[in-house]
Every structure is written in C-alpha cells, then in structure tokens.
Write an enzyme that holds these catalytic residues in place. Structure first.
Site: not given
Ligand SMILES: O=C[C@H](O)COP(=O)(O)O
Length: 281
Positions: A27, A148, A181
């Site tokens: 994404d 984040y 996440k």
């Molecule tokens: O969805 C995207 C994430 O923020 C990034 O994942 P990644 O850091 O493993 O590329």
C-alpha cells in the site's frame, strides 16, 4: 450487538496454531511515490509472488484489489483494505479515501487505516479513527491501524522510543481498533514494555521497512518480536524488494507460525531459493 462477524473475520487473519498474524503490505505508493518502490511497480506480479508464499493477509487499496485480486478469489489469504494514507505533501496526516462498505463489498476481512501521532494533525487523526472504529464495530469488520509516532513533535530517534510507540499502541486500543501495526522499538526488552501497556487480548503487529539493513537483522527482529509478545507482522518493503519474494514470505511464515529460529529460517530460505519448491511449504 453481535460480535460474530468480527470474530469470524479475525479468525481468518490469525493463525490458530501460533496465534499470530502474518500480513504483507503493498500500500506504499500513495504515501511514498512509485519511482523508488521497485518491488511493487509491477504490483500484479508482486501480489502473485506474495500469495504463493501463503501469508494470512495482504494489505492493499481498493483500486489495486479490484484489478489484481479477481484471479485470487479462491485464495485463503485475506484482503486488508487500506482506506487511508498520508500524501507526500502532507506526510503527518493520513487522509481517508475509502470506506468500510467498500471493504465489505470487496470481500475484505479487515479495514486498515493510518494515524500519525504526536504531530499537528493528531486531533484530526484521533477523531477519524474513532469514527471508523465505531462503523467497523457496527458492521462486524476488524480495524487494523497503522499508528506511528511520526508527527512534527517527534525527533528521528523518538520514532522508535518505547514511550512513543507505547503511546501509539495504547491510543489505538483506546480508540477501538482491533489490531495495531507499529514500529519495532529495536530490542525485545523495550518492546515487551510496549506490549505490557495494552490488555493481552489487543494485538500488536510490527512493520519492517525502516528498522533493519540486513536479512539477518530482519529475521532476528521478527524472531525477537514474536518471542516478546508481539502478535504478528504487517511487512512490506523488505519483503517485496527481496530477490525471491515467495521464498522470503515462506521463511517469515515459518518464523512466525512454526517457531523457526533464525538459523533454521536461513537454511530454509537458502533451500527455497535454490529448489524453488514453494508448494511443499
Ligand atoms: O503499510 C506500509 C507500512 O507502513 C510499511 O511496511 P514496511 O515498513 O514493512 O514497508
């Protein structure tokens, strides 16, 4: 209100044996541009290779899902529908461009949205998450947040400080998300402190991209994270930039779901890259 829809969808996202979730994300283009994202420039090919490695889910936007997923309709991997991203011109503000109803219509098992904390738009981000969380609850859809500490008030070092990560994770839980996440703090002891700041039923998963330089570091981070109570991964760049995407997806799956050590994982990866016998794993 019945929680059955959420429970059924969550059970598709989480491996029953390991109680971990392994998702791969594609994404990135809206927020990071496409020129530097070589691994997903041919996004159909990237998705095909990822799905061959049998992750639990793949995170993507609605337009990519519409065009790239019809041929995978029978695949057990779930779609996590990403409904927001920051734009490069406003990197500290996720903008919502999709809906929960679209995700339902496309057969997704989760809605995924971002929130940038500790910046000028934090209030706006919190408000949007709260509203989407309420809608997801009403419609039986799990909500996965990419949350984040990347706002204007955070230094580069502060982006991995456990206190800031814990704040993001706790906020996600308080706002009604089902899974958050976020970034790995860099070591299992400080990450365990993050894990301790939310109820045990709340799932934390980690991204991968920024945290590691080498394959060894990446595999070790994944092993350590699983061991300190992190509930899975949602990883992107390192995976689809790897020279054998399917082999790395399988290898990570064996760390996450089968308890493989880094040594065992590296042996498996070497064998997969050599033999290309993906279907046996
Ligand atoms: O969805 C995207 C994430 O923020 C990034 O994942 P990644 O850091 O493993 O590329």
């Amino acid at each position: 209100m019945s929680m059955l829809g959420k429970e059924i969808r969550m059970s598709r996202l989480v491996n029953p044996k390991s109680n971990k979730m392994m998702a791969i994300t594609v994404d990135h283009a809206i927020s990071r541009g496409i020129a530097g994202m070589t691994g997903i420039q041919d996004v159909q090919s990237a998705i095909d290779k990822i799905l061959l490695g049998k992750p639990d889910a793949v995170t993507m936007t609605k337009g990519i899902a519409e065009r790239c997923m019809p041929q995978h309709a029978g695949d057990p991997a779930s779609i996590l529908m990403k409904i927001s991203n920051p734009a490069p011109a406003n990197p500290t503000r996720d903008v919502v461009f999709g809906t929960v109803d679209e995700a339902i219509r496309m057969g997704a098992d989760g809605v995924s949205m971002g929130a940038i904390m500790m910046g000028d738009f934090q209030g706006d981000q919190i408000e949007k998450v709260g509203m989407i969380a309420e809608e997801c609850m009403r419609k039986g859809m799990p909500l996965i947040g990419h949350v984040y500490p990347k706002g204007e008030n955070v230094s580069m070092e502060g982006r991995t400080a456990w206190e800031n990560i814990a704040y993001c994770v706790r906020s996600a839980c308080e706002l009604g998300m089902d899974i958050v996440k976020t970034t790995y703090t860099g070591d299992p002891d400080s990450m365990a402190k993050v894990v301790s700041c939310v109820p045990s039923s709340f799932r934390i998963v980690i991204q991968g991209g920024d945290a590691c330089n080498t394959l060894d570091d990446y595999l070790q981070m994944t092993r350590d994270a699983m061991d300190c109570g992190v509930g899975g991964v949602t990883m992107g760049r390192f995976v689809w930039d790897y020279r054998d995407v399917t082999a790395l997806v399988i290898t990570l799956r064996y760390i996450i779901h089968e308890g493989y050590s880094v040594k065992e994982a590296k042996e498996l990866l070497a064998q997969l890259e050599n033999d290309k016998n993906y279907d046996q794993f």
